[in-house]
Scaffold this motif. Structure first.
Motif, PDB file in Angstrom:
ATOM      1  N   HIS A 163       4.952  -0.721 -16.362  1.00  0.00           N
ATOM      2  CA  HIS A 163       5.282   0.374 -17.274  1.00  0.00           C
ATOM      3  C   HIS A 163       4.571   0.124 -18.602  1.00  0.00           C
ATOM      4  O   HIS A 163       4.596  -0.983 -19.119  1.00  0.00           O
ATOM      5  N   GLU A 164       3.953   1.171 -19.120  1.00  0.00           N
ATOM      6  CA  GLU A 164       3.323   1.061 -20.437  1.00  0.00           C
ATOM      7  C   GLU A 164       4.424   1.107 -21.484  1.00  0.00           C
ATOM      8  O   GLU A 164       5.214   2.041 -21.522  1.00  0.00           O
ATOM      9  N   ILE A 165       4.459   0.079 -22.323  1.00  0.00           N
ATOM     10  CA  ILE A 165       5.467  -0.017 -23.374  1.00  0.00           C
ATOM     11  C   ILE A 165       4.897   0.471 -24.705  1.00  0.00           C
ATOM     12  O   ILE A 165       5.513   1.262 -25.405  1.00  0.00           O
ATOM     13  N   SER A 166       3.707  -0.003 -25.048  1.00  0.00           N
ATOM     14  CA  SER A 166       3.032   0.387 -26.292  1.00  0.00           C
ATOM     15  C   SER A 166       1.542   0.485 -26.035  1.00  0.00           C
ATOM     16  O   SER A 166       1.010  -0.174 -25.140  1.00  0.00           O
ATOM     17  N   ARG A 167       0.882   1.267 -26.853  1.00  0.00           N
ATOM     18  CA  ARG A 167      -0.572   1.410 -26.747  1.00  0.00           C
ATOM     19  C   ARG A 167      -1.120   1.910 -28.071  1.00  0.00           C
ATOM     20  O   ARG A 167      -0.391   2.411 -28.918  1.00  0.00           O
TER      21      ARG A 167
END
Length: 172
Positions: A39-43
């Motif tokens: 899962h992408e948490i931050s970008r």
């Protein structure tokens, strides 16, 4: 559908597989433990992911021994799911978290696992420059302490974490 295919391809066309100066790929690295859903948490913000929420990446083995990459996200403007399929291959030894990834033809770019939990529960991924960074986790809502530690590590590398987009909430 907005071309999610550009997720990595456009940013990588000219940069190929370079590693930013301060970044060291994780070693040892075990691809079999890394496979599966993240899962992408931050970008950091980029056109190819703009307005996407609930972003996930799924990694599996390709018949040719490479890695199949499926990136998926919900477009908050259209309420439609977008998906892009790519492929990745090791650049160096298979025990080093340095891969090249392509979502568009013959153009590859860096996919550097710069930090990784021993149990493969969270990762910091850097692209060909510090302008491309992601925090990924197995849990869609990891602990705030873990998120802060990874954000601090990214900041120490020179990633402009003040520009992070938090895609998912960390548990308090």
């Amino acid at each position: 559908m907005r071309p999610l295919i550009f997720m990595f391809s456009l940013l990588f066309i000219t940069s190929c597989t370079q590693v930013p100066e301060a970044v060291q790929p994780v070693s040892p690295f075990d691809l079999t433990q890394y496979l599966g859903k993240w899962h992408e948490i931050s970008r950091l913000d980029h056109r190819f992911e703009r307005d996407l929420t609930e972003v996930t990446a799924h990694y599996s083995i390709r018949p040719d021994g490479g890695v199949k990459v499926i990136n998926r996200g919900l477009n908050s403007e259209t309420n439609q799911w977008e998906e892009a399929e790519g492929k990745a291959y090791f650049v160096d030894a298979q025990t080093k978290g340095l891969l090249k990834v392509s979502f568009f033809g013959p153009f590859y770019g860096s996919y550097i696992v710069a930090k990784l939990e021993p149990d493969y529960s969270m990762a910091l991924v850097i692209g060909p420059s510090l302008d491309y960074a992601w925090i990924l986790a197995r849990d869609p809502n990891p602990s705030a302490q873990l998120c802060q530690r990874y954000e601090g590590y990214a900041q120490d590398l020179g990633v402009k974490t003040s520009d992070w987009i938090s895609v998912r909430a960390c548990k308090i």
